[in-house]
Design an enzyme around this catalytic site. Structure first.
Site, mmCIF file in Angstrom:
data_model
loop_
_atom_site.group_PDB
_atom_site.id
_atom_site.type_symbol
_atom_site.label_atom_id
_atom_site.label_comp_id
_atom_site.label_asym_id
_atom_site.label_seq_id
_atom_site.Cartn_x
_atom_site.Cartn_y
_atom_site.Cartn_z
ATOM 1 N N TYR A 282 0.847 -1.202 0.000
ATOM 2 C CA TYR A 282 0.000 0.000 0.000
ATOM 3 C C TYR A 282 0.882 1.251 0.000
ATOM 4 C CZ TYR A 282 -3.598 -3.354 1.558
ATOM 5 O OH TYR A 282 -4.443 -4.426 1.675
ATOM 6 N N HIS B 211 0.072 -12.003 1.088
ATOM 7 C CA HIS B 211 -0.946 -11.124 0.483
ATOM 8 C C HIS B 211 -1.693 -11.811 -0.666
ATOM 9 C CE1 HIS B 211 -1.692 -6.525 -0.127
ATOM 10 N NE2 HIS B 211 -2.787 -7.209 -0.325
ATOM 11 N N SER C 18 -13.028 -5.052 2.201
ATOM 12 C CA SER C 18 -14.058 -4.447 1.340
ATOM 13 C C SER C 18 -15.468 -4.850 1.762
ATOM 14 C CB SER C 18 -13.809 -4.778 -0.141
ATOM 15 O OG SER C 18 -12.596 -4.233 -0.577
ATOM 16 N N PRO C 19 -15.781 -4.805 3.065
ATOM 17 C CA PRO C 19 -17.129 -5.174 3.510
ATOM 18 C C PRO C 19 -18.174 -4.158 3.047
ATOM 19 C CG PRO C 19 -15.907 -4.163 5.317
ATOM 20 C CD PRO C 19 -14.930 -4.334 4.171
ATOM 21 N N LEU C 20 -17.689 -2.986 2.588
ATOM 22 C CA LEU C 20 -18.604 -1.953 2.080
ATOM 23 C C LEU C 20 -18.617 -1.937 0.555
ATOM 24 C CD1 LEU C 20 -17.493 0.860 4.575
ATOM 25 C CD2 LEU C 20 -19.607 -0.492 4.665
ATOM 26 N N GLY C 21 -18.129 -3.024 -0.041
ATOM 27 C CA GLY C 21 -18.139 -3.085 -1.513
ATOM 28 C C GLY C 21 -17.363 -1.938 -2.134
ATOM 29 N N ARG C 22 -16.250 -1.562 -1.507
ATOM 30 C CA ARG C 22 -15.403 -0.445 -1.958
ATOM 31 C C ARG C 22 -16.204 0.859 -2.021
ATOM 32 N NH1 ARG C 22 -13.819 -4.952 -4.629
ATOM 33 N NH2 ARG C 22 -11.735 -5.626 -4.074
ATOM 34 N N GLY C 23 -17.098 0.986 -1.083
ATOM 35 C CA GLY C 23 -17.865 2.233 -0.983
ATOM 36 C C GLY C 23 -19.261 2.120 -1.572
ATOM 37 N N GLY D 227 -24.055 3.854 0.161
ATOM 38 C CA GLY D 227 -25.076 4.795 -0.291
ATOM 39 C C GLY D 227 -24.493 6.164 -0.610
HETATM 40 P P1 ATR Z 1 -11.589 -1.324 1.114
HETATM 41 O O1 ATR Z 1 -11.473 -2.656 1.791
HETATM 42 O O2 ATR Z 1 -11.004 -1.354 -0.263
HETATM 43 O O3 ATR Z 1 -11.113 -0.172 1.930
HETATM 44 P P2 ATR Z 1 -14.435 -0.852 1.743
HETATM 45 O O4 ATR Z 1 -14.049 -0.930 3.165
HETATM 46 O O5 ATR Z 1 -15.503 -1.765 1.260
HETATM 47 O O6 ATR Z 1 -13.155 -1.133 0.817
HETATM 48 O O7 ATR Z 1 -14.833 0.620 1.318
HETATM 49 C C1 ATR Z 1 -13.958 1.697 1.416
HETATM 50 C C2 ATR Z 1 -14.591 2.902 0.744
HETATM 51 O O8 ATR Z 1 -15.809 3.216 1.418
HETATM 52 C C3 ATR Z 1 -13.747 4.152 0.786
HETATM 53 O O9 ATR Z 1 -13.875 4.805 -0.464
HETATM 54 C C4 ATR Z 1 -14.382 4.991 1.886
HETATM 55 O O10 ATR Z 1 -14.267 6.366 1.593
HETATM 56 P P3 ATR Z 1 -13.861 7.470 2.711
HETATM 57 O O11 ATR Z 1 -12.398 7.351 2.906
HETATM 58 O O12 ATR Z 1 -14.281 8.740 2.072
HETATM 59 O O13 ATR Z 1 -14.653 7.143 3.950
HETATM 60 C C5 ATR Z 1 -15.814 4.575 1.826
HETATM 61 N N1 ATR Z 1 -16.489 4.640 3.141
HETATM 62 C C6 ATR Z 1 -16.124 3.988 4.271
HETATM 63 N N2 ATR Z 1 -17.001 4.207 5.258
HETATM 64 C C7 ATR Z 1 -17.951 5.021 4.746
HETATM 65 C C8 ATR Z 1 -19.148 5.598 5.272
HETATM 66 N N3 ATR Z 1 -19.528 5.352 6.514
HETATM 67 N N4 ATR Z 1 -19.869 6.415 4.453
HETATM 68 C C9 ATR Z 1 -19.482 6.650 3.188
HETATM 69 N N5 ATR Z 1 -18.382 6.123 2.615
HETATM 70 C C10 ATR Z 1 -17.618 5.319 3.389
#
Ligand code: ATR
Length: 332
Positions: free
Chosen positions: A55, A127, A206-211, A215
């Site tokens: 990273y 990794h 990526s539990p948030l699907g990369r954002g 929403g």
């Molecule tokens: P990764 O594992 O690649 O980090 P992720 O956790 O699924 O993926 O999602 C990360 C993304 O969600 C980032 O773009 C983050 O953006 P910010 O740095 O601007 O927060 C976004 N993200 C994380 N938490 C968020 C939240 N509560 N609301 C909106 N965006 C969020």
């Protein structure tokens, strides 16, 4: 929410994925702001921080080293090796290759220890699995790091069930990190049962699907630009057409969120954590307000109907979770 276990240490179920502070999600966060976020996370009870040598080519590890130097006892640091940096004839970075040899591991671990300003790494991952090197050879070498006191516990990232079992027969594997979310459930068939079998923890990245699942992304607010890897060429879920179709699915997550007066991202995290006591999540964020929102997920309990509604979405997601070369690096 109660702490969960990785190896013999307990961690808060919601950790912090630190990658985005240094790489892949646009320009790096300004250093003082990033350090402040890391300190605020500790104050809020986060004690599991995930990074990797790749990273920002060491930049992310250096950031954590600086932030945690005077509070090392409050955090568990997980980092990873495997990618080796390539350079062109003029010395400019030219991508990475996966190298699971003991030599590359030795090179990487010494860098990581120095960058992280620590004597011991809590959790050290391979990794990506190197198809050219038997997993027994890589994990055998990683086990030496445990015996030498440089590493506390071992993990694999994006490994197949067979690789996990073979690795564990060589040296205990404490954690496996894989992408896991409402949108990415492919590890349920093989990896999760393998983890139950060997008693290891899933670290869901990526539990948030990369954002996507937060929403916060919309048709008008589509990620792109310099240093941003959420582009069609790298992330098919963000390609034109697929992106809009996937946003429509997030509306259904939003409908569940409305029942809880919550944000969609909180529902996404609550779903992951509800899938098993041996699962922890590492959502990535660069912003304190988003960190606070994510931590709020710990209090949400979903009903069986809501879970069923959310679990119907994965089959409708458009686009693979990586492009072809990214998927080729996933060991299956
Ligand atoms: P990764 O594992 O690649 O980090 P992720 O956790 O699924 O993926 O999602 C990360 C993304 O969600 C980032 O773009 C983050 O953006 P910010 O740095 O601007 O927060 C976004 N993200 C994380 N938490 C968020 C939240 N509560 N609301 C909106 N965006 C969020």
């Amino acid at each position: 929410m109660e702490q969960r276990r990785i190896n013999d240490f307990s961690v808060y179920p919601i950790g912090l994925g630190c990658m985005g502070l240094s790489a892949f999600y646009g320009p790096p966060t300004e250093r003082a702001e990033a350090v402040k976020l890391l300190h605020n996370a500790i104050e809020r009870g986060v004690n599991h921080f995930d990074t990797a040598e790749m990273y920002g080519m060491g930049a992310n590890e250096k950031l954590l080293g600086e932030a945690f130097a005077d509070r090392r006892d409050k955090v568990r640091i997980a980092t990873k090796f495997g990618p080796k940096f390539l350079f062109d004839e003029s010395g400019k970075p030219a991508g990475t290759t996966i190298d699971g040899t003991p030599e590359n591991m030795r090179r990487a671990v010494e860098n990581s220890l120095a960058y992280l300003q620590t004597d011991i790494i809590d959790l050290y991952y391979l990794h990506r699995v190197d198809p050219e090197v038997p997993i027994e050879e890589t994990v055998g070498a990683m086990g030496e790091l445990v015996r030498e006191g440089k590493v506390r516990a071992l993990g694999l990232s994006e490994a197949s069930p067979e690789t996990i079992r073979r690795a564990h027969a060589t040296h205990p594997i404490s954690a496996v990190q894989s992408e896991y979310s409402i949108f990415s459930r492919d590890i349920e068939a093989g990896v999760l049962p393998a983890l139950d079998e060997i008693g290891a923890t899933l670290v869901a990245y990526s539990p948030l699907g990369r954002g996507l699942l937060t929403g916060a992304l919309t048709r008008d607010n589509k990620p792109g630009g310099e240093g941003e890897y959420r582009q069609a060429a790298m992330q098919p879920r963000f390609a034109d057409g697929a992106y809009e179709a996937n946003l429509a699915l997030v509306e259904e997550v939003g409908a569940v969120a409305a029942n809880h007066d919550a944000a969609p991202g909180q529902i996404a995290l609550a779903w992951v954590l509800g899938r098993g006591k041996n699962i922890v999540a590492i959502p990535g964020t660069t912003k304190l307000r988003n960190l606070d929102s994510n931590l709020g997920a710990a209090d949400i309990a979903l009903t069986a109907d809501e879970i069923a509604r959310l679990e119907a979405l994965a089959d409708r997601v458009q686009g693979a979770r990586y492009n072809e070369s990214g998927m080729a690096a996933v060991n299956r």
